[in-house]
Write a protein that holds these residues in place. Sequence first.
Motif, PDB file in Angstrom:
ATOM      1  N   TYR A  22       0.814  -1.217   0.000  1.00 26.94           N
ATOM      2  CA  TYR A  22       0.000   0.000   0.000  1.00 26.94           C
ATOM      3  C   TYR A  22       0.848   1.268   0.000  1.00 26.94           C
ATOM      4  N   LYS A  23       2.020   1.201   0.598  1.00 32.36           N
ATOM      5  CA  LYS A  23       2.926   2.353   0.554  1.00 32.36           C
ATOM      6  C   LYS A  23       3.449   2.544  -0.867  1.00 32.36           C
ATOM      7  N   GLU A  24       3.910   1.464  -1.491  1.00 29.86           N
ATOM      8  CA  GLU A  24       4.470   1.568  -2.842  1.00 29.86           C
ATOM      9  C   GLU A  24       3.399   1.889  -3.879  1.00 29.86           C
ATOM     10  N   ALA A  25       2.267   1.201  -3.816  1.00 29.34           N
ATOM     11  CA  ALA A  25       1.236   1.342  -4.842  1.00 29.34           C
ATOM     12  C   ALA A  25       0.426   2.635  -4.718  1.00 29.34           C
ATOM     13  N   ASP A  82      -2.406  11.971 -11.366  1.00 24.67           N
ATOM     14  CA  ASP A  82      -1.586  11.611 -12.531  1.00 24.67           C
ATOM     15  C   ASP A  82      -1.886  10.165 -12.920  1.00 24.67           C
ATOM     16  N   TYR A  83      -2.999   9.996 -13.597  1.00 20.67           N
ATOM     17  CA  TYR A  83      -3.508   8.679 -13.972  1.00 20.67           C
ATOM     18  C   TYR A  83      -2.483   7.903 -14.801  1.00 20.67           C
ATOM     19  N   GLU A  84      -1.866   8.561 -15.778  1.00 20.27           N
ATOM     20  CA  GLU A  84      -0.918   7.867 -16.656  1.00 20.27           C
ATOM     21  C   GLU A  84       0.300   7.366 -15.882  1.00 20.27           C
ATOM     22  N   ALA A  85       0.848   8.196 -15.002  1.00 18.75           N
ATOM     23  CA  ALA A  85       2.009   7.781 -14.202  1.00 18.75           C
ATOM     24  C   ALA A  85       1.622   6.661 -13.240  1.00 18.75           C
ATOM     25  N   ALA A  86       0.434   6.753 -12.659  1.00 21.91           N
ATOM     26  CA  ALA A  86      -0.028   5.702 -11.749  1.00 21.91           C
ATOM     27  C   ALA A  86      -0.176   4.385 -12.500  1.00 21.91           C
ATOM     28  N   HIS A  87      -0.777   4.446 -13.687  1.00 22.10           N
ATOM     29  CA  HIS A  87      -0.965   3.233 -14.497  1.00 22.10           C
ATOM     30  C   HIS A  87       0.386   2.610 -14.834  1.00 22.10           C
ATOM     31  N   LYS A  88       1.342   3.437 -15.223  1.00 24.98           N
ATOM     32  CA  LYS A  88       2.684   2.940 -15.558  1.00 24.98           C
ATOM     33  C   LYS A  88       3.321   2.264 -14.341  1.00 24.98           C
ATOM     34  N   HIS A  90       1.850   0.959 -11.657  1.00 24.94           N
ATOM     35  CA  HIS A  90       1.145  -0.265 -11.303  1.00 24.94           C
ATOM     36  C   HIS A  90       1.396  -1.380 -12.317  1.00 24.94           C
ATOM     37  N   LYS A  91       1.563  -1.010 -13.572  1.00 22.42           N
ATOM     38  CA  LYS A  91       1.907  -2.012 -14.596  1.00 22.42           C
ATOM     39  C   LYS A  91       3.292  -2.596 -14.290  1.00 22.42           C
ATOM     40  N   GLU A  92       4.248  -1.729 -13.939  1.00 15.43           N
ATOM     41  CA  GLU A  92       5.591  -2.192 -13.588  1.00 15.43           C
ATOM     42  C   GLU A  92       5.572  -3.076 -12.346  1.00 15.43           C
ATOM     43  N   MET A  93       4.693  -2.773 -11.394  1.00 12.49           N
ATOM     44  CA  MET A  93       4.561  -3.586 -10.182  1.00 12.49           C
ATOM     45  C   MET A  93       3.870  -4.921 -10.466  1.00 12.49           C
ATOM     46  N   GLY A  94       3.193  -5.020 -11.607  1.00 16.41           N
ATOM     47  CA  GLY A  94       2.488  -6.253 -11.967  1.00 16.41           C
ATOM     48  C   GLY A  94       1.217  -6.475 -11.154  1.00 16.41           C
TER      49      GLY A  94
END
Length: 127
Positions: A22-25, A82-88, A90-94
Amino acid sequence: MKFKFDHNNINVLDLEKSIKFYKEALGLEEVRRHHSSDGSFTLAFLKSSEGEHQIELTWLKDRKEPYNLGDNEIHMAVRTDDYEAAHKKHKEMGCICYENEQMGLYFIADPDGYWTEILAFKASEIK
């Protein structure tokens, strides 16, 4: 009579792993912790710097098997500036488990399988 949301609770198998997720995401920070006097459970409360609402993570000492989340239709939702940065990220986190591009949202799953919906701030909410 007035009411204000204070917190939501979820039970987790690995408290430290969940706090880290939760801290990272989502950038949530632990604000307090409670240990039962008999050691049977620990509560950790996390919150965003952007609001008062908290999530309470409950760890039960004797719980070893994953929680049954049913159809997992119950979820939390957060908004990001920042939806785009968040999506990126979370995608990297898998951790993205479902996307609906038409509706402009996606969901991430935590280590226990709980879903959080990610939404963009509405223009009127951006300061």
